[in-house]
Design an enzyme around this catalytic site. Structure first.
Site, mmCIF file in Angstrom:
data_model
loop_
_atom_site.group_PDB
_atom_site.id
_atom_site.type_symbol
_atom_site.label_atom_id
_atom_site.label_comp_id
_atom_site.label_asym_id
_atom_site.label_seq_id
_atom_site.Cartn_x
_atom_site.Cartn_y
_atom_site.Cartn_z
ATOM 1 N N TYR A 60 1.290 -0.950 0.284
ATOM 2 C CA TYR A 60 -0.379 0.208 -0.025
ATOM 3 C C TYR A 60 0.722 1.055 0.241
ATOM 4 C CZ TYR A 60 -3.563 2.973 1.416
ATOM 5 O OH TYR A 60 -4.017 4.538 1.485
ATOM 6 N N ASP A 88 9.055 3.493 -0.497
ATOM 7 C CA ASP A 88 8.322 3.174 0.536
ATOM 8 C C ASP A 88 8.366 3.173 1.898
ATOM 9 O OD1 ASP A 88 5.606 4.152 1.697
ATOM 10 O OD2 ASP A 88 4.735 3.477 0.273
ATOM 11 N N LYS A 131 4.238 8.842 9.037
ATOM 12 C CA LYS A 131 4.086 7.959 10.729
ATOM 13 C C LYS A 131 4.999 8.244 11.420
ATOM 14 C CE LYS A 131 1.204 4.534 8.796
ATOM 15 N NZ LYS A 131 1.011 3.595 6.877
#
Ligand SMILES: *Cc1c(COP(=O)(O)O)cnc(C)c1O
Length: 428
Positions: free
Chosen positions: A141, A236, A269
């Site tokens: 994702y 990512d 995050k």
């Protein structure tokens, strides 16, 4: 109000009652808990029930909730004003703190969400290479940019189909979706499309299919193919960055593969410490293709927000202290070993893995290597375990395809209580 009453009220005015789908407990059933406050490793719901928190806001809260240094930095920043839309010194400080840990990057641009960072990195990769095709892997994702909401087409190395309504086929016609950890599929994709591939985007440890590591041979081949064909390798690390190690997952692959580095990296995050903040970066020559220097447009009203950067900076300063990650990794390892032992004693088939402050477990005999294998693990058993643990005050991710997170606020007693709850849940 009870959780049920709040959910009822939320569903009247917010689609599904939530502002991000997985919060709705659809995968596991039941009523989501409405959280009132957090403290250290705990969160408390609207009914006053305490949970040991293994979601940590889906990763950012690596220091636990209300860490004093972070709270103080945020309060001080709030007192100076919330947003200026002009550069501030703290943006430089945060970027310098990021660059100090990630040697593959020379420049970074700050944005407000992981979605935005991944989407911008993709545009930059296409702009810098002058190519259109992007490669991603099933089960990874990268946020919800249109071009990334794709599932695999039929057959190896064929272009994908949208996974969401509202995404035209035309938008994903340049997106190739391959099986994770499948070297043959990688070779075939580059043999067929190598000259047109702008970039390959990958979660190096895929936390959006629970916890699946890219194998070292797979990563090594991926690096060779990208280099050989002039495609950019985009890591990512929104989840893994500053979470599996101070230098992110790329620091682990650099240990295993001499000279290894991705071309672009995406963070989010943990670098925001719980505030909306994300980033992407790489070598100067690529990053200077961005506006205002280059032809690739990218912008943001709240990018590098002064309160968010204060929160991120305070967080990074804490986790960069000597010994921090060793202690966090030991605590996480303790949890995983405890879960495995409890499962074994109860005769429950369980596998688990962890790195730094991130972990995953599966009701399966062996660790899955790709999305298909993750989805073939025992979902029904996971859902029962999730609710058994929730009832015992342990808050795990409410879906079997999500990773878990330990914070440095979790004590040995918290881990022991979690393992005891697991033992009781397995027995039941
Ligand atoms: C969470 C996540 C994103 C998206 O970040 P948001 O801030 O939710 O937009 C992208 N990539 C990975 C690997 C993630 O875990």
């Amino acid at each position: 109000m009870t959780n049920d009453e709040l959910f009822e009220r939320a569903r009247r005015v917010i689609p599904g009652g939530v502002n991000s789908p997985v919060r709705a407990f659809r995968a596991v059933g039941g009523t989501p808990r409405f959280i009132v406050r957090g403290d250290g490793p705990y969160i408390f719901d609207a009914e006053g029930k305490r949970y040991i928190d293994y979601i940590g806001s889906w990763g950012p809260m690596i220091l636990g909730h209300r860490h004093p240094a972070v709270q103080a930095a945020v309060h001080a920043a709030v007192d100076e004003g919330l947003s200026f839309g002009a550069p501030t010194e703290r943006e430089i400080e945060l970027v310098e703190a990021i660059l100090a840990q990630v040697p593959s990057m020379e420049q970074v641009r700050l944005v407000s969400s992981g979605t935005e960072a991944a989407m911008s990195a993709l545009r930059l990769a296409r702009g810098a290479t002058g190519r259109n095709v992007i490669v991603k892997f099933e089960g990874c994702y990268h946020g919800h940019a249109d071009a990334l909401l794709v599932k695999a087409g039929s057959g190896l190395a064929t272009f994908g189909h949208p996974t969401s309504a509202g995404v035209p086929e035309a938008v994903v016609q340049h997106t190739l979706v391959l099986e994770y950890n499948n070297v043959a599929a990688l070779d075939e994709a580059f043999a067929r499309h190598g000259k047109t591939i702008a970039c390959v985007m990958i979660e190096p440890i895929a936390g959006n299919m629970n916890f699946v590591r890219a194998t070292v041979p797979f990563m090594q081949r991926l690096r060779e193919l990208c280099t050989g064909h002039g495609a950019l390798l985009v890591f990512d690390e929104v989840m893994t960055g500053f979470r599996v190690a101070l230098g992110g997952a790329q620091s682990l692959y650099a240990q295993a593969i001499p000279g290894f580095a991705p071309d672009l990296s995406v963070f989010g995050k943990v670098i925001g410490g719980g505030m909306p903040l994300a980033a992407f970066g790489g070598k100067r020559a690529v990053m200077e293709q961005l506006a205002p220097l280059g032809p690739v447009y990218q912008a943001g009203t709240l990018s590098g927000n002064p309160v968010a950067t204060a929160c991120g900076l305070a967080t990074l300063r804490e986790i960069a202290k000597p010994g921090y990650f060793d202690a966090l990794a030991a605590r996480t390892r303790g949890l995983v070993v405890g879960l495995l032992e409890a499962a074994q004693s109860a005769g429950v088939m369980l596998t688990a893995d962890c790195e730094g402050g991130m972990f995953g477990f599966f009701f399966a005999a062996e660790l899955p290597q790709n999305y298909g294998e993750v989805m073939a693990t025992d979902r029904e058993r996971f859902n029962r375990f999730f609710h058994a643990m929730l009832g015992r005050g342990v808050y795990l991710a409410p879906a079997l395809y999500e990773a878990g997170f330990v914070s440095s606020a979790h004590t040995h007693d918290d881990i022991a209580a979690t393992v005891a709850a697991a033992a009781a849940s397995f027995a039941a």
